[in-house]
Design a protein around this motif. Sequence first.
Motif, PDB file in Angstrom:
ATOM      1  N   THR A   1      52.322 -59.035 -31.813  1.00 47.30           N
ATOM      2  CA  THR A   1      53.028 -60.312 -31.751  1.00 47.30           C
ATOM      3  C   THR A   1      54.358 -60.157 -32.474  1.00 47.30           C
ATOM      4  O   THR A   1      54.396 -59.708 -33.626  1.00 47.30           O
TER       5      THR A   1
ATOM      6  N   HIS B   1      57.507 -66.983 -30.805  1.00 48.46           N
ATOM      7  CA  HIS B   1      56.811 -65.708 -30.844  1.00 48.46           C
ATOM      8  C   HIS B   1      56.386 -65.342 -29.427  1.00 48.46           C
ATOM      9  O   HIS B   1      56.187 -66.207 -28.583  1.00 48.46           O
TER      10      HIS B   1
ATOM     11  N   ASP C   1      59.756 -60.600 -37.479  1.00 51.64           N
ATOM     12  CA  ASP C   1      58.419 -60.238 -37.928  1.00 51.64           C
ATOM     13  C   ASP C   1      57.632 -59.619 -36.776  1.00 51.64           C
ATOM     14  O   ASP C   1      57.840 -59.986 -35.613  1.00 51.64           O
TER      15      ASP C   1
ATOM     16  N   GLU D   1      64.116 -65.214 -33.797  1.00 50.43           N
ATOM     17  CA  GLU D   1      64.827 -66.424 -34.193  1.00 50.43           C
ATOM     18  C   GLU D   1      66.306 -66.351 -33.857  1.00 50.43           C
ATOM     19  O   GLU D   1      66.863 -65.282 -33.649  1.00 50.43           O
TER      20      GLU D   1
ATOM     21  N   GLU E   1      60.655 -74.954 -32.884  1.00 49.04           N
ATOM     22  CA  GLU E   1      59.889 -73.851 -32.313  1.00 49.04           C
ATOM     23  C   GLU E   1      59.852 -73.976 -30.801  1.00 49.04           C
ATOM     24  O   GLU E   1      59.655 -75.067 -30.266  1.00 49.04           O
TER      25      GLU E   1
ATOM     26  N   TRP F   1      63.090 -70.762 -33.251  1.00 47.69           N
ATOM     27  CA  TRP F   1      62.269 -69.552 -33.304  1.00 47.69           C
ATOM     28  C   TRP F   1      61.159 -69.613 -32.267  1.00 47.69           C
ATOM     29  O   TRP F   1      60.872 -70.668 -31.692  1.00 47.69           O
TER      30      TRP F   1
ATOM     31  N   SER G   1      57.884 -62.126 -33.707  1.00 53.24           N
ATOM     32  CA  SER G   1      58.527 -63.403 -33.991  1.00 53.24           C
ATOM     33  C   SER G   1      60.030 -63.190 -33.967  1.00 53.24           C
ATOM     34  O   SER G   1      60.534 -62.232 -34.565  1.00 53.24           O
TER      35      SER G   1
END
Length: 175
Positions: free
Chosen positions: A7, A146, A168, A11, A100, A144, A9
């Motif tokens: 996964t 994911h 991340d 942004e 998000e 952001w 992440s």
Amino acid sequence: MSISVTTWSLEQTSPDDLRPAAAPPGEVRIARAEVPSAEFSRFLYTAVGDDVSWRDRLSLTREQWQETIAAPGVETWVAYERGTPAGYIELAAQDGATVEIVYFGLIPAFRGRRIGGHLLSYGVARAWDLAERWPGTEPTKRVWLHTCSKDGPHAMDNYLRRGFRLFDTKIEEES
């Protein structure tokens, strides 16, 4: 048997980070689903996410689903090709002037036609101006999302081309 799922992440921290895609050829329009509908949202979620294993919302009751999508600061934007839903992007305002991208994707029959970059560009621009539509919401300072290794093969490239940066990475075993 378990599989490893990565996964990522990503942004943006400024509206200037957005690098919009060109509009696709043909008749594609994007409209906000201004009346929250659990049934329509579930249709979009399953139509887009079934082949990439979206399952987290499937156990929600109709009332829970409705409550989720009708919350202040939640918006669903839908891409239509000649009147047919092609995909969607769901935005959710969070604390700290953050938005998000909760869900984003295209129905399989509409993938590979340059609609995804256009829809993502449009949705990210709406994330940056979300406070204008929701009085009392702080101006957006961060957008952001994911994505994971189970998503479509072009997902990560689309996010990077639109100006998202990786912040991340997690690897988990799923059975």
